[in-house]
Structure formats: C-alpha cells, structure tokens
Design an enzyme around this catalytic site. Structure first.
Site, PDB file in Angstrom:
ATOM      1  N   HIS A 132      -2.473   5.188   6.231  1.00  0.00           N
ATOM      2  CA  HIS A 132      -2.290   6.183   7.641  1.00  0.00           C
ATOM      3  C   HIS A 132      -0.997   5.964   8.004  1.00  0.00           C
ATOM      4  O   HIS A 132      -1.054   5.604   9.458  1.00  0.00           O
ATOM      5  CB  HIS A 132      -2.980   5.715   8.257  1.00  0.00           C
ATOM      6  CG  HIS A 132      -4.888   5.272   8.151  1.00  0.00           C
ATOM      7  ND1 HIS A 132      -5.172   6.894   7.803  1.00  0.00           N
ATOM      8  CD2 HIS A 132      -5.893   5.229   7.150  1.00  0.00           C
ATOM      9  CE1 HIS A 132      -6.496   7.699   7.401  1.00  0.00           C
ATOM     10  NE2 HIS A 132      -6.898   6.313   6.699  1.00  0.00           N
ATOM     11  N   GLY A 140      -6.970  12.294   1.204  1.00  0.00           N
ATOM     12  CA  GLY A 140      -6.115  13.003   0.430  1.00  0.00           C
ATOM     13  C   GLY A 140      -5.549  12.563   0.040  1.00  0.00           C
ATOM     14  O   GLY A 140      -4.798  13.386  -1.256  1.00  0.00           O
ATOM     15  N   CYS A 184      -4.862   9.525   2.330  1.00  0.00           N
ATOM     16  CA  CYS A 184      -6.233   7.897   2.035  1.00  0.00           C
ATOM     17  C   CYS A 184      -7.219   9.249   1.748  1.00  0.00           C
ATOM     18  O   CYS A 184      -6.896   9.498   0.172  1.00  0.00           O
ATOM     19  CB  CYS A 184      -6.748   7.974   3.991  1.00  0.00           C
ATOM     20  SG  CYS A 184      -8.172   6.162   4.066  1.00  0.00           S
ATOM     21  N   GLU A 219       0.044   8.265  10.021  1.00  0.00           N
ATOM     22  CA  GLU A 219      -0.078   9.255  11.419  1.00  0.00           C
ATOM     23  C   GLU A 219      -0.068   7.544  11.872  1.00  0.00           C
ATOM     24  O   GLU A 219       0.429   8.075  13.626  1.00  0.00           O
ATOM     25  CB  GLU A 219      -1.062   9.981  11.477  1.00  0.00           C
ATOM     26  CG  GLU A 219      -2.599   9.105  11.295  1.00  0.00           C
ATOM     27  CD  GLU A 219      -2.998   8.825  10.121  1.00  0.00           C
ATOM     28  OE1 GLU A 219      -4.153   9.070  10.205  1.00  0.00           O
ATOM     29  OE2 GLU A 219      -2.237   8.461   9.202  1.00  0.00           O
TER      30      GLU A 219
END
Length: 327
Positions: free
Chosen positions: A288, A162, A160, A290
């Site tokens: 995302h 990042g 994101c 994760e």
C-alpha cells in the site's frame, strides 16, 4: 477578540478561508503562529534557524496553479464512501504537484463495470488505478478494468487487490486459464493464481493476523518499478492475507507477466508489471504505497502513474518511465 478571549493581542491569528487545506500552514505562518508557539513552549531560539517554507510554498503553488491536468479513474468497491480512499486521494494531489499537474479523479464503482462494461465507464480516461478491497463483491468489475487497461494501453496501477486482479486477468485472457481466480473468491478453481499466504492457511480467527507492517522488497534490475523508485530495494507497508501463488509463477512469467519485485528471499511476489515494449505503464504492487506519500515527497509510483497518464493524454505513448519527481 484578545480582550474577550483573554489572550495577548499578538496571539489573535486569522484563520481565513482558503481553496486548499495545504494553504493553511502558510496563512498561520504569515500571522506569526509558529513563532508564538515556539515562544510559549520555551523552545530554543529560532533566530539561529529561521523558518524556511520555500519547498512548501512551491508545493502549494503547484497544487493551486497547475500547468496541466489529466483524468485518472479509480475503480473501487467503496466509492460511495470517499474517505475510504483518503490516502489515495492525497497521494494523487502530491503526485500531481510533482508533475505540475492537477489530477482529476473519475470515481467508478466496480460493480457498475460488471453491468455496464469497462468501455462505457472508462472511455477517455488517461490512467486507471484499482485499489485494495476485501470480499467477492465487485471483483469481476476490477478484473474487467485491468483487462481494459491492458488491451487499450491505458496506464494502469494496481494496489493490493489491484495487483491480484491484474494477475487473474492475465492468467485468464493471456495464458488461457478461463477459471483463474483467487482462493479468496473461488475455492473450486483449478488455477488459483492468488492464494493464501502459507502461514495463513490454518488461521481461523482473522483479527490482526494479516501480513501487516513494513516489509523490504528487492526490485528487478531494469524494471519499471526499479526505474520509478530509482532504487534496487525498497520498503513498503502491507495489509493482506493473499499472495501470488508460486506454483503458477513459471507459466505466468513465460507468457509475459513480469514479477519485478519480491521479498528479499524471493518467496513472495511484491510487484507485477508488463514490459515497456508491451505496455506503456502497467505496474501493480501487493503493498500500500499510498501510506507513504508526502506533500513534498510524492510517492514514486503515484508520480510515475501521473506522468504516464499525462503522456497518454498528450498522445505521446512513451515507453519511458517518469523519474521520481520532487518539489
């Protein structure tokens, strides 16, 4: 215990201390808890479908007895509240198990990078992850972390924000736009390489107006992302209001930044990376991932980052991308 709790003796199940929360299902299974629950709820007879914890047992073995290890820095804005990154922490456990490794996380506050420098805080790490976040605080530290990873050939994964800081950093130090930024942080920049989504431009009440939920993404053939996923199209969850500014895509790509994944219509950038002949592992996504990692099905991007970090730790500097490892 059965007498004073008014339960059958066979329903007294030990809950012993274990080194990992992932060991708990095995402990309860050994005590017969799953069979008791099935019987009490009147579920279909399990004799025809006996429990098979082979995959789970192997996952736990890899978590508790790893064969190798690596250290990955998480450069974030909320590192004093680790639960803010709970999904990322668990994703690294899953990815470590997929690589038969323990991932040691080095927590680095991005504001500290601004004052102390990236080299002082990121020296000797095997990989760097820059997660999402909101607001201007600490953004320059994240940009410095992305620069450090790019210039030192340290495996990098941006999520994101990042991905956005990786794009800003490239625009500043490779393309040469010193004022490159996001309109979220600097509205006066002439090179807003990150800008509001078109349908967000007039939104004043934030609330649930962000780009939320799962969206499909078309991956560029032969890209690092496509090789990690082993697929040409994927679906990932999102939570953001800013995207790569399409006005600057031609100049950024001409300078070497690869837009390796977009929305199916090509309108929105979903993945940014550097070619393998330039950097061993440098990939970011606006999504995302994760949120989609699972214990026995590590997310491919996390698994690939850990694989690259292990290679970096071993001094192999391989340009090959680890395949999505399973347990």
């Amino acid at each position: 215990i059965a007498l004073f709790c008014n339960v059958p003796t066979e329903a007294v199940i030990a809950a012993t201390d274990v080194s990992s929360i992932y060991e708990v299902p095995g402990v309860f299974h050994a005590g017969g808890l799953d069979d008791l629950v099935v019987d009490m709820l009147g579920l279909p007879d399990q004799d025809a479908q006996p429990s098979d914890l082979t995959g789970w047992t192997e996952f736990v073995r890899r978590v508790t007895r790893p064969e190798k290890q690596c250290e990955i820095a998480v450069v974030g804005k909320y590192t004093h509240v680790r639960d803010a990154y709970k999904s990322i922490i668990e994703s690294f456990i899953h990815a470590g198990a997929a690589n038969k490794a323990r991932v040691n996380l080095r927590w680095v506050e991005s504001t500290d990078v601004e004052t102390q420098g990236a080299a002082a805080l990121l020296a000797d790490v095997d990989g760097i992850l820059v997660p999402g976040g909101f607001g201007e605080r600490g953004v320059e530290g994240k940009i410095l972390a992305a620069q450090y990873a790019r210039e030192r050939s340290v495996p990098y994964f941006g999520i994101c924000l990042g991905m956005q800081v990786a794009t800003i950093e490239f625009a500043r130090h490779v393309v040469g736009w010193a004022d490159a930024h996001s309109s979220e942080f600097d509205g006066s920049s002439e090179h807003k390489v990150i800008d509001l989504l078109a349908d967000q431009a007039g939104v004043v009440e934030k609330g649930g107006t962000m780009r939320l939920g799962a969206y499909k993404c078309a991956l560029r053939d032969g890209s690092l992302a496509a090789r990690a996923y082993g697929a040409a199209e994927v679906s990932e969850r999102h939570r953001h209001r800013y995207e790569v500014n399409n006005s600057f895509r031609p100049q950024l790509e001409a300078a070497g930044l690869r837009f390796s994944g977009t929305s199916p219509d090509g309108a929105l950038v979903e993945f940014v990376e550097l070619p393998a002949d330039i950097h061993p592992f440098y990939v970011s996504t606006q999504a995302h991932p994760e949120f989609r990692s699972r214990p026995t099905a590590a997310h491919p991007l996390f698994a690939a980052l850990v694989g690259a970090a292990l290679a970096n730790r071993g001094g192999q500097r391989s340009n090959s991308v680890p395949a999505a490892a399973g347990v």
